[in-house]
Motif scaffolding. Structure first.
Motif, PDB file in Angstrom:
ATOM      1  N   SER A  12       0.688  -1.168  -0.013  1.00 27.50           N
ATOM      2  CA  SER A  12      -0.039  -0.051  -0.015  1.00 27.50           C
ATOM      3  C   SER A  12       0.881   1.217   0.176  1.00 27.50           C
ATOM      4  CB  SER A  12      -0.948  -0.099   1.272  1.00 27.50           C
ATOM      5  OG  SER A  12      -0.302   0.180   2.461  1.00 27.50           O
ATOM      6  N   GLY A  13       2.034   1.225   0.660  1.00 28.49           N
ATOM      7  CA  GLY A  13       2.842   2.296   0.590  1.00 28.49           C
ATOM      8  C   GLY A  13       3.614   2.903  -0.812  1.00 28.49           C
ATOM      9  N   VAL A  14       3.627   1.773  -1.734  1.00 33.38           N
ATOM     10  CA  VAL A  14       4.416   2.053  -2.807  1.00 33.38           C
ATOM     11  C   VAL A  14       3.486   1.856  -4.084  1.00 33.38           C
ATOM     12  CG1 VAL A  14       6.605   1.282  -1.898  1.00 33.38           C
ATOM     13  CG2 VAL A  14       5.170  -0.337  -3.226  1.00 33.38           C
ATOM     14  N   LEU A  15       2.155   1.522  -3.778  1.00 33.06           N
ATOM     15  CA  LEU A  15       1.392   1.599  -4.917  1.00 33.06           C
ATOM     16  C   LEU A  15       0.752   3.021  -5.410  1.00 33.06           C
ATOM     17  CD1 LEU A  15      -0.962  -1.613  -4.341  1.00 33.06           C
ATOM     18  CD2 LEU A  15       0.850  -1.328  -6.042  1.00 33.06           C
ATOM     19  N   THR A  16       0.851   3.265  -6.890  1.00 38.16           N
ATOM     20  CA  THR A  16       0.233   4.345  -7.113  1.00 38.16           C
ATOM     21  C   THR A  16      -0.545   4.024  -8.540  1.00 38.16           C
ATOM     22  OG1 THR A  16       2.362   5.045  -8.624  1.00 38.16           O
ATOM     23  CG2 THR A  16       1.790   5.831  -6.559  1.00 38.16           C
ATOM     24  N   GLY A  17      -1.056   4.939  -9.195  1.00 40.97           N
ATOM     25  CA  GLY A  17      -1.909   4.668 -10.418  1.00 40.97           C
ATOM     26  C   GLY A  17      -3.351   4.432 -10.289  1.00 40.97           C
ATOM     27  N   SER A  18      -3.803   3.816 -11.340  1.00 36.21           N
ATOM     28  CA  SER A  18      -5.465   3.680 -11.304  1.00 36.21           C
ATOM     29  C   SER A  18      -5.730   2.690 -10.439  1.00 36.21           C
ATOM     30  CB  SER A  18      -5.980   3.498 -12.564  1.00 36.21           C
ATOM     31  OG  SER A  18      -5.469   2.414 -13.163  1.00 36.21           O
ATOM     32  N   HIS A  19      -6.973   2.370 -10.118  1.00 37.48           N
ATOM     33  CA  HIS A  19      -7.224   1.337  -9.175  1.00 37.48           C
ATOM     34  C   HIS A  19      -7.094  -0.077  -9.843  1.00 37.48           C
ATOM     35  CE1 HIS A  19      -9.887  -0.981  -6.638  1.00 37.48           C
ATOM     36  NE2 HIS A  19     -10.489  -1.585  -7.650  1.00 37.48           N
ATOM     37  N   ALA A  20      -7.237  -0.190 -11.407  1.00 37.01           N
ATOM     38  CA  ALA A  20      -6.984  -1.415 -12.154  1.00 37.01           C
ATOM     39  C   ALA A  20      -5.505  -1.585 -12.027  1.00 37.01           C
ATOM     40  CB  ALA A  20      -7.443  -1.089 -13.530  1.00 37.01           C
ATOM     41  N   GLN A  23      -4.579  -2.637  -8.718  1.00 40.41           N
ATOM     42  CA  GLN A  23      -5.221  -4.267  -8.388  1.00 40.41           C
ATOM     43  C   GLN A  23      -4.513  -5.249  -9.113  1.00 40.41           C
ATOM     44  OE1 GLN A  23      -7.813  -5.285  -6.072  1.00 40.41           O
ATOM     45  NE2 GLN A  23      -7.392  -3.294  -5.521  1.00 40.41           N
ATOM     46  N   ARG A  24      -3.808  -5.003 -10.492  1.00 45.12           N
ATOM     47  CA  ARG A  24      -2.985  -5.766 -10.908  1.00 45.12           C
ATOM     48  C   ARG A  24      -1.820  -6.078 -10.342  1.00 45.12           C
ATOM     49  NH1 ARG A  24       0.955  -4.246 -13.926  1.00 45.12           N
ATOM     50  NH2 ARG A  24      -0.270  -2.261 -14.611  1.00 45.12           N
ATOM     51  N   HIS A  25      -1.090  -5.127  -9.766  1.00 46.22           N
ATOM     52  CA  HIS A  25       0.021  -5.166  -9.005  1.00 46.22           C
ATOM     53  C   HIS A  25      -0.094  -5.934  -7.779  1.00 46.22           C
ATOM     54  CE1 HIS A  25       2.634  -2.893 -11.370  1.00 46.22           C
ATOM     55  NE2 HIS A  25       2.152  -1.597 -11.228  1.00 46.22           N
ATOM     56  N   ILE A  26      -1.184  -6.136  -7.042  1.00 48.82           N
ATOM     57  CA  ILE A  26      -1.542  -6.864  -5.825  1.00 48.82           C
ATOM     58  C   ILE A  26      -1.749  -8.267  -6.295  1.00 48.82           C
ATOM     59  CG2 ILE A  26      -3.140  -7.242  -3.964  1.00 48.82           C
ATOM     60  CD1 ILE A  26      -3.681  -4.098  -3.995  1.00 48.82           C
TER      61      ILE A  26
END
Length: 91
Positions: A12-20, A23-26
């Motif tokens: 969560s601390g390094v995720l940026t960008g759109s919701h999609a 979710q893809r990175h997760i």
């Protein structure tokens, strides 16, 4: 009873960008985590070494398309940033 590792909270601390994109990175990070856990019984990214991630990219992604490998490398870069490691992986 042990609680399973929460990859979404970890990233969560390094995720940026759109919701999609998030979710893809997760989703991809969970796949990486599951494959490494099966191969080396290492459940959390905190105990991973570069060789574990390199194995995943080299062996588990070898038959995937170039675009798929690219997106997994992006996810691995996020994992490395979160772990504060200077891992570099080529496509």
């Amino acid at each position: 009873m042990s609680k399973s590792f929460d990859m979404e909270l970890f990233l969560s601390g390094v995720l940026t960008g759109s919701h999609a994109t998030r979710q893809r990175h997760i989703r991809q990070a969970k796949i990486i985590q599951a494959e490494i856990a099966v191969r080396w019984q290492l459940e959390t990214p905190w105990v991973w070494q570069r060789k574990h991630v390199a194995w995943f990219l080299g062996h588990r992604m070898s038959q995937r398309s170039e675009a798929t490998r690219y997106y997994y490398v992006l996810t691995v870069r996020l994992l490395a940033r979160r772990l504060e490691k200077s891992w570099i992986f080529n496509l």
